[in-house]
Design a protein around this motif. Sequence first.
Motif, mmCIF file in Angstrom:
data_model
loop_
_atom_site.group_PDB
_atom_site.id
_atom_site.type_symbol
_atom_site.label_atom_id
_atom_site.label_comp_id
_atom_site.label_asym_id
_atom_site.label_seq_id
_atom_site.Cartn_x
_atom_site.Cartn_y
_atom_site.Cartn_z
ATOM 1 N N SER A 37 -0.891 16.940 -2.617
ATOM 2 C CA SER A 37 -0.813 15.836 -3.571
ATOM 3 C C SER A 37 -2.076 15.639 -4.386
ATOM 4 C CB SER A 37 -0.490 14.538 -2.815
ATOM 5 O OG SER A 37 -1.426 14.304 -1.780
ATOM 6 N N TYR A 38 -3.223 16.051 -3.862
ATOM 7 C CA TYR A 38 -4.458 15.899 -4.622
ATOM 8 C C TYR A 38 -4.489 16.846 -5.814
ATOM 9 C CZ TYR A 38 -6.775 12.501 -1.660
ATOM 10 O OH TYR A 38 -7.117 11.333 -1.018
ATOM 11 N N SER A 39 -3.722 17.918 -5.743
ATOM 12 C CA SER A 39 -3.586 18.830 -6.885
ATOM 13 C C SER A 39 -2.339 18.549 -7.705
ATOM 14 C CB SER A 39 -3.558 20.286 -6.412
ATOM 15 O OG SER A 39 -4.830 20.716 -5.987
ATOM 16 N N SER A 40 -1.282 18.045 -7.073
ATOM 17 C CA SER A 40 -0.065 17.745 -7.840
ATOM 18 C C SER A 40 -0.261 16.525 -8.724
ATOM 19 C CB SER A 40 1.126 17.527 -6.903
ATOM 20 O OG SER A 40 1.048 16.269 -6.245
ATOM 21 N N GLY A 41 -1.181 15.639 -8.342
ATOM 22 C CA GLY A 41 -1.476 14.473 -9.154
ATOM 23 C C GLY A 41 -0.824 13.189 -8.691
ATOM 24 N N LEU A 42 -0.339 13.142 -7.449
ATOM 25 C CA LEU A 42 0.186 11.894 -6.908
ATOM 26 C C LEU A 42 -0.880 10.807 -7.040
ATOM 27 C CD1 LEU A 42 2.362 10.306 -5.354
ATOM 28 C CD2 LEU A 42 1.276 11.100 -3.231
ATOM 29 N N GLY A 43 -0.483 9.689 -7.606
ATOM 30 C CA GLY A 43 -1.427 8.605 -7.837
ATOM 31 C C GLY A 43 -1.792 8.432 -9.291
ATOM 32 N N ALA A 44 -1.499 9.460 -10.105
ATOM 33 C CA ALA A 44 -1.843 9.406 -11.528
ATOM 34 C C ALA A 44 -0.669 9.040 -12.418
ATOM 35 C CB ALA A 44 -2.428 10.756 -11.966
ATOM 36 N N GLY A 45 0.561 9.030 -11.866
ATOM 37 C CA GLY A 45 1.736 8.643 -12.632
ATOM 38 C C GLY A 45 2.222 9.709 -13.590
ATOM 39 N N SER A 46 3.277 9.363 -14.367
ATOM 40 C CA SER A 46 3.885 10.277 -15.352
ATOM 41 C C SER A 46 4.245 11.608 -14.701
ATOM 42 C CB SER A 46 2.950 10.498 -16.544
ATOM 43 O OG SER A 46 2.800 9.316 -17.286
ATOM 44 N N VAL A 234 -1.691 0.513 -3.148
ATOM 45 C CA VAL A 234 -0.974 0.218 -4.392
ATOM 46 C C VAL A 234 0.516 0.426 -4.167
ATOM 47 C CG1 VAL A 234 -2.915 0.854 -5.885
ATOM 48 C CG2 VAL A 234 -1.272 2.606 -5.188
ATOM 49 N N TRP A 235 1.277 0.078 -5.154
ATOM 50 C CA TRP A 235 2.714 0.326 -5.145
ATOM 51 C C TRP A 235 3.062 1.246 -6.297
ATOM 52 C CZ3 TRP A 235 6.215 -0.495 -1.547
ATOM 53 C CH2 TRP A 235 7.562 -0.301 -1.876
ATOM 54 N N PRO A 236 3.847 2.310 -6.068
ATOM 55 C CA PRO A 236 4.466 2.761 -4.814
ATOM 56 C C PRO A 236 3.414 3.124 -3.759
ATOM 57 C CG PRO A 236 5.377 3.946 -6.712
ATOM 58 C CD PRO A 236 4.171 3.221 -7.196
ATOM 59 N N ILE A 237 3.739 2.835 -2.514
ATOM 60 C CA ILE A 237 2.759 2.941 -1.440
ATOM 61 C C ILE A 237 2.220 4.354 -1.263
ATOM 62 C CG2 ILE A 237 4.411 3.378 0.434
ATOM 63 C CD1 ILE A 237 1.369 0.950 0.509
ATOM 64 N N GLU A 238 3.037 5.380 -1.586
ATOM 65 C CA GLU A 238 2.575 6.755 -1.384
ATOM 66 C C GLU A 238 1.437 7.138 -2.329
ATOM 67 O OE1 GLU A 238 6.348 7.145 -3.997
ATOM 68 O OE2 GLU A 238 5.696 5.968 -2.244
ATOM 69 N N GLU A 239 1.221 6.332 -3.383
ATOM 70 C CA GLU A 239 0.127 6.613 -4.310
ATOM 71 C C GLU A 239 -1.212 6.080 -3.798
ATOM 72 O OE1 GLU A 239 1.013 5.335 -8.261
ATOM 73 O OE2 GLU A 239 2.627 6.802 -8.520
ATOM 74 N N SER A 240 -1.182 5.336 -2.697
ATOM 75 C CA SER A 240 -2.414 4.804 -2.118
ATOM 76 C C SER A 240 -3.318 5.940 -1.646
ATOM 77 C CB SER A 240 -2.078 3.887 -0.936
ATOM 78 O OG SER A 240 -1.218 2.847 -1.310
ATOM 79 N N TYR A 241 -4.630 5.709 -1.789
ATOM 80 C CA TYR A 241 -5.662 6.642 -1.310
ATOM 81 C C TYR A 241 -5.580 8.016 -1.976
ATOM 82 C CZ TYR A 241 -5.774 2.892 2.082
ATOM 83 O OH TYR A 241 -5.818 1.646 2.664
ATOM 84 N N HIS A 242 -5.146 8.020 -3.216
ATOM 85 C CA HIS A 242 -5.108 9.247 -4.020
ATOM 86 C C HIS A 242 -5.856 9.013 -5.336
ATOM 87 C CE1 HIS A 242 -1.871 10.391 -1.258
ATOM 88 N NE2 HIS A 242 -2.052 11.627 -1.683
ATOM 89 N N PRO A 243 -6.368 10.058 -5.944
ATOM 90 C CA PRO A 243 -7.038 9.898 -7.240
ATOM 91 C C PRO A 243 -6.091 9.329 -8.294
ATOM 92 C CG PRO A 243 -7.565 12.031 -6.282
ATOM 93 C CD PRO A 243 -6.468 11.448 -5.437
ATOM 94 N N ASN A 244 -6.590 8.387 -9.077
ATOM 95 C CA ASN A 244 -5.831 7.881 -10.204
ATOM 96 C C ASN A 244 -6.093 8.772 -11.429
ATOM 97 O OD1 ASN A 244 -8.389 7.088 -11.119
ATOM 98 N ND2 ASN A 244 -8.142 5.018 -10.302
ATOM 99 N N ARG A 245 -5.646 8.343 -12.593
ATOM 100 C CA ARG A 245 -5.825 9.191 -13.784
ATOM 101 C C ARG A 245 -7.296 9.448 -14.080
ATOM 102 N NH1 ARG A 245 -1.250 6.956 -18.131
ATOM 103 N NH2 ARG A 245 0.523 7.171 -16.698
ATOM 104 N N ALA A 246 -8.111 8.411 -13.929
ATOM 105 C CA ALA A 246 -9.541 8.576 -14.181
ATOM 106 C C ALA A 246 -10.160 9.569 -13.202
ATOM 107 C CB ALA A 246 -10.249 7.225 -14.093
ATOM 108 N N GLY A 247 -9.693 9.546 -11.945
ATOM 109 C CA GLY A 247 -10.217 10.476 -10.951
ATOM 110 C C GLY A 247 -9.800 11.907 -11.211
ATOM 111 N N GLN A 248 -8.536 12.097 -11.575
ATOM 112 C CA GLN A 248 -8.078 13.443 -11.909
ATOM 113 C C GLN A 248 -8.853 13.995 -13.102
ATOM 114 O OE1 GLN A 248 -5.890 15.617 -10.578
ATOM 115 N NE2 GLN A 248 -5.253 14.345 -8.873
#
Length: 261
Positions: A37-46, A234-248
């Motif tokens: 998920s850190y490479s797929s982008g979970l947490g960044a949306g879209s 955050v919600w959805p809960i699976e996006e918690s503790y993952h990089p957001n768009r700024a982090g990616q």
Amino acid sequence: MRVPRFLAAALLAVGSLIALAVPAQAAPGKYVALGDSYSSGLGAGSYTNSACRRSAYAYPQLWANALRPSAFSFAACSGAETSNVLSSQISAVTSDTALVTVSIGGNDAGFADVMTDCNLGSDSYCESRNREAQEFARTTLPGRLDAVYKAIRDRAPSARVIVVGYPRIYHLNGTCSLGLSERKRTAINQSSDVLHQVISGRASAHGFTFLNGQTAFAGHEICASGTRWINSVVWPIEESYHPNRAGQNGGYYASLRAITG
């Protein structure tokens, strides 16, 4: 002001010579993005793929958009373990692959469950669960990583391979007044440190480049005073503790661009 005809012709000729002297940069070769998920982008949306949570803002997609490789295979998938890379992602790596990025290992060691347990359990239980995950990372994970790294090299002998590390989740003694206790944050960061040591060590043993996630996100962890690049709960809960768009973008993509030029 009108430019005299002879001068315009001269400028055009000079421009043509410059264009010939400085050829356009060729697009890089095939790029394959493997991992979790850190490479797929979970947490960044879209998300362009709902099952694997591949985000349009994930660092592999940002790199492909900017560099325009001759071919791009975005195989990373949320929830992936090393076995999933070997069973369903590695086929994307072919002999003509020029660049491979891969982040993997966190799910093998069960860190998603650890984060859940730390949110629901006591300080001592959180510390115990982190010690269990750390022991797995030290003893069992190295062999699993070796299998993935060997498979990549066997399939693409000439490819540049960049192993992408995980960031620390928390900035200790930081700005947070609510949420997990400092004991829990410390235990979680210790697990991040163990993952860092194990993954960077195996990457080096295989002659691969290591992208230091802890350095890439330094000053932008949860509870840091800088702009937060990692989601808290955050919600959805699976996006918690993952990089957001700024982090990616500012963390992973910027670091990858610095490494690849």
